[in-house]
Motif scaffolding. Sequence first.
Motif, PDB file in Angstrom:
ATOM      1  N   ASP A  22      -1.854  -0.366   5.833  1.00 37.38           N
ATOM      2  CA  ASP A  22      -2.214   0.207   7.141  1.00 37.38           C
ATOM      3  C   ASP A  22      -3.708   0.167   7.415  1.00 37.38           C
ATOM      4  N   GLN A  23      -4.504  -0.380   6.477  1.00 33.64           N
ATOM      5  CA  GLN A  23      -5.955  -0.358   6.706  1.00 33.64           C
ATOM      6  C   GLN A  23      -6.580  -1.750   6.596  1.00 33.64           C
ATOM      7  N   ASP A  44      -6.700  -2.925   2.598  1.00 32.39           N
ATOM      8  CA  ASP A  44      -5.511  -3.757   2.352  1.00 32.39           C
ATOM      9  C   ASP A  44      -5.679  -5.188   2.875  1.00 32.39           C
ATOM     10  N   ASP A  96      -0.142   5.105   0.683  1.00 34.25           N
ATOM     11  CA  ASP A  96      -0.337   6.184   1.653  1.00 34.25           C
ATOM     12  C   ASP A  96      -0.424   5.691   3.088  1.00 34.25           C
ATOM     13  N   ASP A 122       0.865  -1.168   0.000  1.00 33.25           N
ATOM     14  CA  ASP A 122       0.000   0.000   0.000  1.00 33.25           C
ATOM     15  C   ASP A 122       0.910   1.228   0.000  1.00 33.25           C
ATOM     16  N   THR A 137       1.507   3.894   4.511  1.00 33.91           N
ATOM     17  CA  THR A 137       2.250   2.638   4.691  1.00 33.91           C
ATOM     18  C   THR A 137       3.723   2.885   4.358  1.00 33.91           C
TER      19      THR A 137
END
Length: 167
Positions: free
Chosen positions: A117-118, A122, A35, A33, A37
Amino acid sequence: MLEIFYPRLFISSLPELDLKHLLKLGLKGILLDLDNTIIMRGTESCSPEIIDWLNELQGCGFKLCIISNNKSARVKMLAGELKVPAVYYAFKPFKRAFYQALGLVKTAPEETAIIGDQIFTDILGGNRLGLFTILVVPLNGKEHWLTRLINRRAEKALMAYWRKKQF
Ligand SMILES: [Mg+2]
């Protein structure tokens, strides 16, 4: 049923990742990923630490591909600087972009990790395809308002639930 949201690995920063362990697991490709990350959302370049880390990944033989829901101009610019292929407008957790990214790294789903990060983009997307999913604590960039409003709240609720169940 909530297992579809659960990452295989949870790390607090990228350099913490044990690359030898990933190699032992037979992983050959890593989708990244973008943004929050590997770069803070709203900024224009990766930190030197992250650039070193990306070089280390490639040095270990991992094939990399950026997979981002962000728009083409930003993703292309950053991917070009990092010399890593990229899929943009990915609409994660939908599968199409994941297949596209797998085509670029040329690895099978079970040989491929995704780091993001999500949970709801992700990790969910990666789990749907059977990738090895790695959740990383977000870098401190400003977030898209929808991420803040919906995804982060839902993530908090999910994590509280996991803690209770001592997953
Ligand atoms: Mg992100």
